[in-house]
Design a protein around this motif. Structure first.
Motif, short mmCIF file in Angstrom:
data_model
loop_
_atom_site.label_atom_id
_atom_site.label_comp_id
_atom_site.label_asym_id
_atom_site.label_seq_id
_atom_site.Cartn_x
_atom_site.Cartn_y
_atom_site.Cartn_z
N ILE A 39 0.85 -1.20 0.00
CA ILE A 39 0.00 0.00 0.00
C ILE A 39 0.88 1.24 0.00
O ILE A 39 0.67 2.17 -0.78
CB ILE A 39 -0.97 -0.01 1.19
CG1 ILE A 39 -1.99 -1.14 1.02
CG2 ILE A 39 -1.68 1.34 1.34
CD1 ILE A 39 -2.88 -1.37 2.22
N VAL A 40 1.87 1.25 0.88
CA VAL A 40 2.77 2.40 0.96
C VAL A 40 3.65 2.48 -0.28
O VAL A 40 3.85 3.55 -0.85
CB VAL A 40 3.63 2.31 2.24
CG1 VAL A 40 4.64 3.45 2.30
CG2 VAL A 40 2.75 2.32 3.48
N ALA A 41 4.18 1.35 -0.72
CA ALA A 41 5.12 1.34 -1.84
C ALA A 41 4.48 1.70 -3.17
O ALA A 41 5.10 2.35 -4.00
CB ALA A 41 5.77 -0.04 -1.94
N LEU A 42 3.25 1.29 -3.39
CA LEU A 42 2.64 1.42 -4.72
C LEU A 42 1.58 2.50 -4.83
O LEU A 42 1.15 2.83 -5.94
CB LEU A 42 2.03 0.08 -5.13
CG LEU A 42 3.00 -1.09 -5.20
CD1 LEU A 42 2.25 -2.38 -5.43
CD2 LEU A 42 4.04 -0.86 -6.27
N ASN A 43 1.14 3.04 -3.73
CA ASN A 43 0.01 3.97 -3.75
C ASN A 43 0.18 5.13 -4.72
O ASN A 43 -0.72 5.43 -5.49
CB ASN A 43 -0.25 4.49 -2.34
CG ASN A 43 -1.51 5.28 -2.25
OD1 ASN A 43 -2.54 4.86 -2.76
ND2 ASN A 43 -1.44 6.43 -1.62
N SER A 44 1.32 5.77 -4.71
CA SER A 44 1.49 6.95 -5.56
C SER A 44 1.61 6.58 -7.05
O SER A 44 1.42 7.43 -7.91
CB SER A 44 2.70 7.77 -5.13
OG SER A 44 3.88 6.99 -5.28
#
Length: 114
Positions: A39-44
């Protein structure tokens, strides 16, 4: 994390939050993004990904929310879906913030506040 556990469940959910905190916002998770939360790694990057990729990502988020909701229900707390829906982004945000911290002391201070 004991403070959060006490506030939202009179200590009932504190072991769950401690478990999530120790795993999700730990220094090992913070310092190793390759094995950490997608979630953190791919969100942006989601807006630039294919519809299929975004669908798979969304399905994973829904599955994680269902898992959190179940744990919260097992703890006997009302409003488990709403609590899970607020807990997940808080956890992801905490990981993102401690990873972005330029100074290790800021990371340690942020961890001590949770």
């Amino acid at each position: 994390m004991k403070l959060v556990g006490a506030r939202i469940g009179a200590g009932v959910i504190s072991p769950l939050l401690d478990f999530l905190y120790d795993g999700d916002v730990s220094s090992g998770h913070r310092d190793n993004p390759a094995i950490g939360c997608p979630i953190v790694a791919l969100n942006s990057d989601l807006p630039r990904q294919s519809r299929r990729f975004r669908g798979a990502f969304g399905a994973g988020v829904k599955a994680l929310l269902a898992l959190l909701t179940g744990w919260i229900e097992e703890a006997g707390l009302a409003g488990s879906e709403a609590l899970a829906a607020s807990l997940l982004p808080a956890m992801a945000g905490a990981v993102a913030i401690v990873r972005a911290a330029a100074v290790m002391q800021l990371s340690i201070a942020a961890r001590s506040l949770l």
